[in-house]
Design a protein around this motif. Structure first.
Motif, PDB file in Angstrom:
ATOM      1  N   ILE A   1     102.696  30.401  80.130  1.00 53.65           N
ATOM      2  CA  ILE A   1     103.783  31.061  79.406  1.00 53.65           C
ATOM      3  C   ILE A   1     103.505  32.554  79.257  1.00 53.65           C
ATOM      4  N   ALA A   2     102.251  32.912  78.974  1.00 50.65           N
ATOM      5  CA  ALA A   2     101.914  34.332  78.850  1.00 50.65           C
ATOM      6  C   ALA A   2     102.187  35.075  80.156  1.00 50.65           C
ATOM      7  N   ASN A   3     101.826  34.481  81.268  1.00 52.29           N
ATOM      8  CA  ASN A   3     102.087  35.112  82.567  1.00 52.29           C
ATOM      9  C   ASN A   3     103.585  35.188  82.862  1.00 52.29           C
ATOM     10  N   PHE A   4     104.314  34.143  82.494  1.00 54.34           N
ATOM     11  CA  PHE A   4     105.762  34.141  82.695  1.00 54.34           C
ATOM     12  C   PHE A   4     106.410  35.277  81.902  1.00 54.34           C
ATOM     13  N   LEU A   5     106.058  35.394  80.626  1.00 52.23           N
ATOM     14  CA  LEU A   5     106.647  36.431  79.780  1.00 52.23           C
ATOM     15  C   LEU A   5     106.217  37.821  80.233  1.00 52.23           C
ATOM     16  N   ASP A   6     104.972  37.949  80.668  1.00 45.93           N
ATOM     17  CA  ASP A   6     104.444  39.241  81.075  1.00 45.93           C
ATOM     18  C   ASP A   6     105.177  39.784  82.307  1.00 45.93           C
TER      19      ASP A   6
ATOM     20  N   VAL B   1     103.411  41.712  75.871  1.00 47.04           N
ATOM     21  CA  VAL B   1     102.880  40.386  75.526  1.00 47.04           C
ATOM     22  C   VAL B   1     101.475  40.560  74.967  1.00 47.04           C
ATOM     23  N   ASN B   2     101.243  39.983  73.791  1.00 46.66           N
ATOM     24  CA  ASN B   2      99.909  39.993  73.186  1.00 46.66           C
ATOM     25  C   ASN B   2      99.268  38.631  73.421  1.00 46.66           C
ATOM     26  N   TYR B   3      98.326  38.585  74.351  1.00 44.46           N
ATOM     27  CA  TYR B   3      97.609  37.345  74.629  1.00 44.46           C
ATOM     28  C   TYR B   3      96.237  37.714  75.176  1.00 44.46           C
ATOM     29  N   PRO B   4      95.167  37.265  74.534  1.00 50.45           N
ATOM     30  CA  PRO B   4      93.822  37.676  74.957  1.00 50.45           C
ATOM     31  C   PRO B   4      93.436  37.256  76.365  1.00 50.45           C
ATOM     32  N   GLY B   5      94.243  36.371  76.979  1.00 53.15           N
ATOM     33  CA  GLY B   5      93.952  35.939  78.335  1.00 53.15           C
ATOM     34  C   GLY B   5      94.527  36.856  79.401  1.00 53.15           C
TER      35      GLY B   5
ATOM     36  N   SER C   1      95.587  42.897  80.441  1.00 54.53           N
ATOM     37  CA  SER C   1      96.190  44.051  79.781  1.00 54.53           C
ATOM     38  C   SER C   1      95.913  44.064  78.276  1.00 54.53           C
ATOM     39  N   HIS C   2      95.462  42.944  77.719  1.00 51.40           N
ATOM     40  CA  HIS C   2      95.187  42.889  76.283  1.00 51.40           C
ATOM     41  C   HIS C   2      93.945  43.727  75.978  1.00 51.40           C
ATOM     42  N   PRO C   3      93.996  44.563  74.923  1.00 51.02           N
ATOM     43  CA  PRO C   3      92.866  45.459  74.647  1.00 51.02           C
ATOM     44  C   PRO C   3      91.548  44.744  74.352  1.00 51.02           C
ATOM     45  N   ASP C   4      91.625  43.471  73.944  1.00 49.96           N
ATOM     46  CA  ASP C   4      90.410  42.737  73.603  1.00 49.96           C
ATOM     47  C   ASP C   4      90.126  41.602  74.579  1.00 49.96           C
ATOM     48  N   TYR C   5      90.603  41.758  75.799  1.00 52.28           N
ATOM     49  CA  TYR C   5      90.392  40.733  76.825  1.00 52.28           C
ATOM     50  C   TYR C   5      88.894  40.440  77.006  1.00 52.28           C
TER      51      TYR C   5
ATOM     52  N   LYS D   1      85.873  29.974  74.510  1.00 53.22           N
ATOM     53  CA  LYS D   1      85.882  29.100  75.682  1.00 53.22           C
ATOM     54  C   LYS D   1      87.155  29.315  76.493  1.00 53.22           C
ATOM     55  N   HIS D   2      88.244  29.688  75.815  1.00 58.59           N
ATOM     56  CA  HIS D   2      89.553  29.931  76.430  1.00 58.59           C
ATOM     57  C   HIS D   2      90.306  30.866  75.499  1.00 58.59           C
ATOM     58  N   PRO D   3      91.219  31.701  76.009  1.00 56.33           N
ATOM     59  CA  PRO D   3      91.930  32.651  75.150  1.00 56.33           C
ATOM     60  C   PRO D   3      92.839  32.018  74.100  1.00 56.33           C
ATOM     61  N   GLY D   4      93.078  30.722  74.197  1.00 57.82           N
ATOM     62  CA  GLY D   4      93.794  30.061  73.112  1.00 57.82           C
ATOM     63  C   GLY D   4      95.239  29.717  73.391  1.00 57.82           C
ATOM     64  N   ALA D   5      95.929  29.280  72.321  1.00 57.92           N
ATOM     65  CA  ALA D   5      97.275  28.721  72.446  1.00 57.92           C
ATOM     66  C   ALA D   5      98.334  29.520  71.703  1.00 57.92           C
ATOM     67  N   ILE D   6      97.966  30.678  71.162  1.00 57.09           N
ATOM     68  CA  ILE D   6      98.913  31.511  70.419  1.00 57.09           C
ATOM     69  C   ILE D   6      99.146  32.810  71.174  1.00 57.09           C
ATOM     70  N   LEU D   7     100.379  33.263  71.169  1.00 51.79           N
ATOM     71  CA  LEU D   7     100.704  34.567  71.746  1.00 51.79           C
ATOM     72  C   LEU D   7     101.855  35.173  70.965  1.00 51.79           C
ATOM     73  N   SER D   8     102.043  36.458  71.134  1.00 53.42           N
ATOM     74  CA  SER D   8     103.202  37.126  70.542  1.00 53.42           C
ATOM     75  C   SER D   8     103.737  38.116  71.564  1.00 53.42           C
ATOM     76  N   PHE D   9     105.003  38.467  71.422  1.00 56.24           N
ATOM     77  CA  PHE D   9     105.612  39.355  72.412  1.00 56.24           C
ATOM     78  C   PHE D   9     106.815  40.075  71.821  1.00 56.24           C
ATOM     79  N   GLU D  10     107.221  41.135  72.505  1.00 52.67           N
ATOM     80  CA  GLU D  10     108.389  41.922  72.107  1.00 52.67           C
ATOM     81  C   GLU D  10     109.359  42.010  73.274  1.00 52.67           C
ATOM     82  N   LEU D  11     110.643  41.990  72.943  1.00 54.24           N
ATOM     83  CA  LEU D  11     111.677  42.165  73.964  1.00 54.24           C
ATOM     84  C   LEU D  11     112.081  43.629  74.042  1.00 54.24           C
TER      85      LEU D  11
END
Length: 408
Positions: A289-294, A302-306, A309-313, A321-331
């Motif tokens: 989903i993060a890649n789709f939105l990006d 898109v804010n997603y540590p995976g 482009s995320h500043p804290d990648y 172990k994995h960047p997780g299951a939460i993300l946020s984004f702006e249109l």
């Protein structure tokens, strides 16, 4: 018998079996102990339990078999395959609460006193932020909120401010998914003899174990990924100093009265049995989903540590172990487009909270962080157009189709 910690036992095995004690009536699962109080065989036994000479249950505000199983399971997951400085399996004590905020209150009132200061960072959960800025100052405790990515600046503050007692970290943070370097921050805090506490709600112990880096406390809203089904509100405080947890912190928790209840603890225990399986699916879906939105033309950020482009990648790659299951984004069209998007969703659920099996979508500025002044919100990256998504375990093709039609 409580399952002993052995190196060959996997995390999923702990999710299912840790903390369970065989029921004397041979029930497969621990029954719900819906009892406010517990009886004594003799007056002496009651006296011994109150003084701590004898282990046993007294009153559900003080403890309950359902609490115990959930607490021991969470402590086992947070310390899974970790060892202390002597090479022994790491021990920890958990205390279950009625909510995450109740657990947080126990943490702060156990460790902080008038004249103390607590250092933390931007973009915390709204309830935590308000507790720090609206309640603790009235008790004489001052929060210092700053960007903790600049460790030199953090150390300058620690050198200057002699009354800082605690460093409080939330990583990934809600809802910008900013991550702080646990190893570096905790090492710095230890140099200045600070108590360290980490909100591990977004990651869960499956993805991240703050005790690995020397944290003193780990905190969870168990309502989220640990329960996993949105059936019960709860919170837990886990401490590495078992004696202190069993004595002072337990005393504070009991007197504050923020205990859980047998039914919610039972639901939490059931939910944790599938934590590993759920997290795997949550995370697989979130990446797609993060890649789709990006790559979607309607999305500006898109804010997603995976995402690289995320500043804290790099930080996320290091300690999760994995960047997780939460993300946020702006249109690109901002708040108005965001509201239309949310209203057009057909499969994803319009609701706050996170970590449930179904995908939840919310608007932080008007919901979870509505109590934070706009200027402070925007400084933390929580704009009026930001949308937060807790990715569920539905089939990915159905989730992508729903997002696509809502964005069109």
């Amino acid at each position: 018998m409580i399952m002993k910690k052995q190196s060959h036992q996997g995390f999923g095995t702990y999710c299912v079996h840790a903390g369970h004690v065989p029921d004397p009536n041979y029930a497969h699962l621990t029954p719900i102990y819906a009892s406010s109080t517990f009886v004594f065989d003799t007056a002496e036994q009651g006296m011994n339990r109150f003084t701590g000479k004898e282990k046993g249950y007294i009153y559900t505000r003080w403890g309950n078999p359902n609490f115990t199983e959930a607490e021991q399971k969470i402590a086992a997951l947070e310390t899974h395959q970790l060892h202390d400085s002597q090479g022994n399996p790491l021990q920890a004590k958990a205390i279950l609460h009625a909510s995450g905020m109740a657990a947080l209150t126990t943490l702060f009132l156990s460790e902080l006193h008038a004249g103390d200061k607590i250092i933390t960072h931007l973009s915390l959960y709204g309830g935590t932020d308000e507790l720090l800025q609206k309640i603790l100052p009235g008790l004489g405790v001052e929060p210092i909120i700053m960007d903790m990515h600049d460790l030199q600046r953090v150390e300058d503050v620690l050198k200057k401010e002699k009354h800082i007692r605690m460093m409080y970290l939330e990583t990934p943070a809600n809802p910008t998914l900013r991550c702080v370097d646990l190893e570096a921050c905790i090492r710095l805090a230890q140099q200045y003899h600070l108590v360290t506490a980490v909100d591990n709600t977004f990651a869960s112990p499956y993805l991240q174990q703050p005790f690995r880096y020397g944290a003193d406390y780990v905190f969870h809203s168990t309502t989220k990924f640990l329960n996993g089904h949105g059936t019960a509100v709860g919170g837990v405080l886990v401490g590495r100093d078992v004696e202190k947890m069993e004595q002072h912190v337990t005393k504070v928790a009991r007197l504050l009265g923020g205990n859980s209840n047998a039914f919610d603890a039972y639901l939490l225990t059931l939910g944790m049995k599938t934590l590993e399986l759920r997290m795997q699916r949550h995370c697989e879906n979130a990446v797609q989903i993060a890649n789709f939105l990006d790559n979607h033309q309607a999305v500006s950020k898109v804010n997603y540590p995976g995402l690289t482009s995320h500043p804290d990648y790099a930080i996320a790659q290091k300690q999760m172990k994995h960047p997780g299951a939460i993300l946020s984004f702006e249109l690109k069209e901002g708040l108005s487009a965001g509201k239309k998007f949310i209203d057009r969703l057909q499969l994803c659920i319009r609701a706050v909270s996170l970590g449930t099996c179904d995908t939840l979508v919310s608007h932080p500025a008007s919901m979870t962080h509505y109590g934070i002044p706009r200027e402070q919100r925007e400084k933390s990256g929580i704009t009026d157009g930001l949308i937060r998504m807790s990715v569920g375990i539905e089939n990915i093709e159905d989730l992508l189709a729903d997002l696509d039609q809502a964005l069109s």
